[in-house]
Design an enzyme around this catalytic site. Sequence first.
Site, PDB file in Angstrom:
ATOM      1  N   LEU A 127       6.389   1.921   8.325  1.00 43.84           N
ATOM      2  CA  LEU A 127       7.218   0.778   8.690  1.00 43.84           C
ATOM      3  C   LEU A 127       8.707   1.102   8.543  1.00 43.84           C
ATOM      4  CD1 LEU A 127       5.080  -2.113   7.176  1.00 43.84           C
ATOM      5  CD2 LEU A 127       5.140  -1.317   9.538  1.00 43.84           C
ATOM      6  N   THR A 150       0.845  -1.190   0.000  1.00 45.47           N
ATOM      7  CA  THR A 150       0.000   0.000   0.000  1.00 45.47           C
ATOM      8  C   THR A 150       0.885   1.245   0.000  1.00 45.47           C
ATOM      9  OG1 THR A 150      -0.171  -0.177   2.400  1.00 45.47           O
ATOM     10  CG2 THR A 150      -1.961  -1.151   1.109  1.00 45.47           C
ATOM     11  N   VAL A 157       0.762   4.478   2.458  1.00 43.76           N
ATOM     12  CA  VAL A 157       1.208   5.081   3.719  1.00 43.76           C
ATOM     13  C   VAL A 157       1.991   4.060   4.544  1.00 43.76           C
ATOM     14  CG1 VAL A 157       0.469   6.181   5.889  1.00 43.76           C
ATOM     15  CG2 VAL A 157      -0.716   6.718   3.741  1.00 43.76           C
ATOM     16  N   CYS A 158       1.574   2.814   4.518  1.00 40.62           N
ATOM     17  CA  CYS A 158       2.175   1.764   5.355  1.00 40.62           C
ATOM     18  C   CYS A 158       3.695   1.661   5.211  1.00 40.62           C
ATOM     19  CB  CYS A 158       1.519   0.414   5.077  1.00 40.62           C
ATOM     20  SG  CYS A 158      -0.256   0.404   5.393  1.00 40.62           S
ATOM     21  N   PRO A 159       4.250   1.651   3.991  1.00 43.40           N
ATOM     22  CA  PRO A 159       5.706   1.510   3.911  1.00 43.40           C
ATOM     23  C   PRO A 159       6.454   2.688   4.526  1.00 43.40           C
ATOM     24  CG  PRO A 159       4.758   1.746   1.705  1.00 43.40           C
ATOM     25  CD  PRO A 159       3.622   1.614   2.663  1.00 43.40           C
TER      26      PRO A 159
END
Length: 187
Positions: free
Chosen positions: A51, A44, A46-48
Amino acid sequence: MSMINKEVSDFSVQAYQNGEFKTVTKADILGKWSVFFFYPADFTFVCPTELEDLQNKYSDFQAAGCEIYSVSTDSHFVHKAWHDSSERIGKITYPMLADPTHALCKDFEVLIESDGMAERGSFIVNPEGKIVVYEVNAGNVGRNADELFRRLQASQFVAEHGDQVCPAKWQPGAETLKPSLDLVGML
């Protein structure tokens, strides 16, 4: 209903970490501090960024005696595929927990049932397996690893110094508050 002091239920999930699949259970989190970092899905937008931000702070969390567990409803196989194909995710060395059965998402109350995905939830769990800090953001709002680390440090401080509290923006070494006995119930 508040999740503060809720004990994490027993669980056993698959994880991807450092090129290997492994099982993570509740027994693994007991006796040390933990952060459960829920995110909607692998591959996806925003997730990276979140993380990677967490990975950049991972050594600080480890030095503080805290393990990070990122969690999505993807399988451990999908975590590996994402890790192998993304420059940002390829940097991650903390365990990426797989929750395709939604057991963890339901226990931490972050499951979006209609989508089968998790909300952006951050949970600090103490060595007894109880949630002491949490926040849940809308899916389009990313989180900040520096602030999460500050909250961990404050949680550890008050766990060690039970008669003191940390004011807003507290940082290690800064002044704390020691409430009078007649005000303790009003915190």
